[in-house]
Design an enzyme around this catalytic site. Sequence first.
Site, mmCIF file in Angstrom:
data_model
loop_
_atom_site.group_PDB
_atom_site.id
_atom_site.type_symbol
_atom_site.label_atom_id
_atom_site.label_comp_id
_atom_site.label_asym_id
_atom_site.label_seq_id
_atom_site.Cartn_x
_atom_site.Cartn_y
_atom_site.Cartn_z
ATOM 1 C CG ASP A 155 -1.781 -1.182 1.354
ATOM 2 O OD1 ASP A 155 -2.300 -1.622 0.305
ATOM 3 O OD2 ASP A 155 -1.967 -1.694 2.481
ATOM 4 C CG ASP A 194 -2.814 -4.163 -1.900
ATOM 5 O OD1 ASP A 194 -4.021 -4.368 -2.166
ATOM 6 O OD2 ASP A 194 -2.293 -4.563 -0.835
ATOM 7 C CG ASP A 198 -5.448 -0.908 3.022
ATOM 8 O OD1 ASP A 198 -6.146 -0.132 2.337
ATOM 9 O OD2 ASP A 198 -5.175 -2.062 2.648
ATOM 10 N NE ARG A 250 -11.605 -3.119 -1.611
ATOM 11 C CZ ARG A 250 -10.769 -4.145 -1.592
ATOM 12 N NH1 ARG A 250 -9.488 -3.945 -1.283
ATOM 13 N NH2 ARG A 250 -11.190 -5.362 -1.879
#
Length: 377
Positions: A155, A194, A198, A250
């Site tokens: 990430d 990715d 997060d 997301r």
Amino acid sequence: MTPPVTPPAGTDPLTQAAPATGWASYSSGTRGGAAATQKETYLVSSPSQLLAALKAQAGKPAQIKVYGTIDMAASDNGGAFKSASDQAARSLISIPSNTTVIGVGSDARIVNGRIMIKGVDNVIVRNLTIANPCDIAPKWDPKDGSSGNWNSEYDGLNVDKSTHVWIDHNTFTDAPRTDDQFPQENGKLKQCHDGALDVKNGSDYVTVSNNVFELHEKNTLVGSSDSTTADDGHLTVTFHGNHYKQVTSRAPRVRFGKVHVYNNYYEGDRNAKLYAHHYSIGVGYKAKIVSQNNAFDIIGATECGDAIEASGSSSKTGAIVDSGSLLNGAALGLGGASCKFSNAVGWTLPYTPALLDASKVRESVLRNAGAGKLSVR
């Protein structure tokens, strides 16, 4: 519950505390390296300088000012990545407790790096453009989905088992290595990216504010797995003032967390050839989302369900409430036929947000969000 800490009157970006309009202000508050002395302030412009500065204080207060482009695959750090294990080792930028990492000027960039905030407390990251890392060895999983998928690691920034984190005025982007530059293999795009950002594994008191997230597919997970049930009661995260531009999904997708999403601006196109919009907010297993005064300008979106999705199985549902949000200038319509969710979020805001009317969010976010908007000396 202890009340949020009121930030000091000063607004110097180097010493500013996370404001009392998000979860990062809660409990002991978030000041990063504000207490650092001049000796504990570093100006860095290469991977070796950055890594040395991060290690120098071992969790004591530190301010790290990034100047220009830091490329973790530059010759200063060993050159191009040679293997998956080599990339995993040399792309890592691990931030210790009590640290502020901040960009100087409008062009401070992190390239080919993955910022990890893991097992620490009291970290601030501001005013950086972060090029989402590209996995040099994505793996094909024939059992992922109905026809298989390519899966990638790394990430742009990961908050893991950490508390009191403020992510503010950054720009996260796939550019210049956007998805259209990669081939199709096994009938699917060989995706090398990715997530952008997060938040997982019980992290608490996190504010994500005034950032630009652009040109990316799966942007932000809050909670990494339905099986990580220890996350329930944690993952206290605020998202506000962010600009989601050509982000497929997301933004965020939430499991378990007590997540506040307000005054964000979402801009996309459901028929775009690159990064076509799928959904913005994902309501996953035991999500507890409070949404307020967000503005969704999504070409081709006709109903609330185009912006808010039930992410996961019908047996593992979450909850969301919304007030004041607009979809293409009209009321979002949460609770309507296409957008029926539980409203049993089970918590109330422990701070008072500085809410803008959704009709004013676009102008405010476009003016304020992203890297290069802070004056850092």
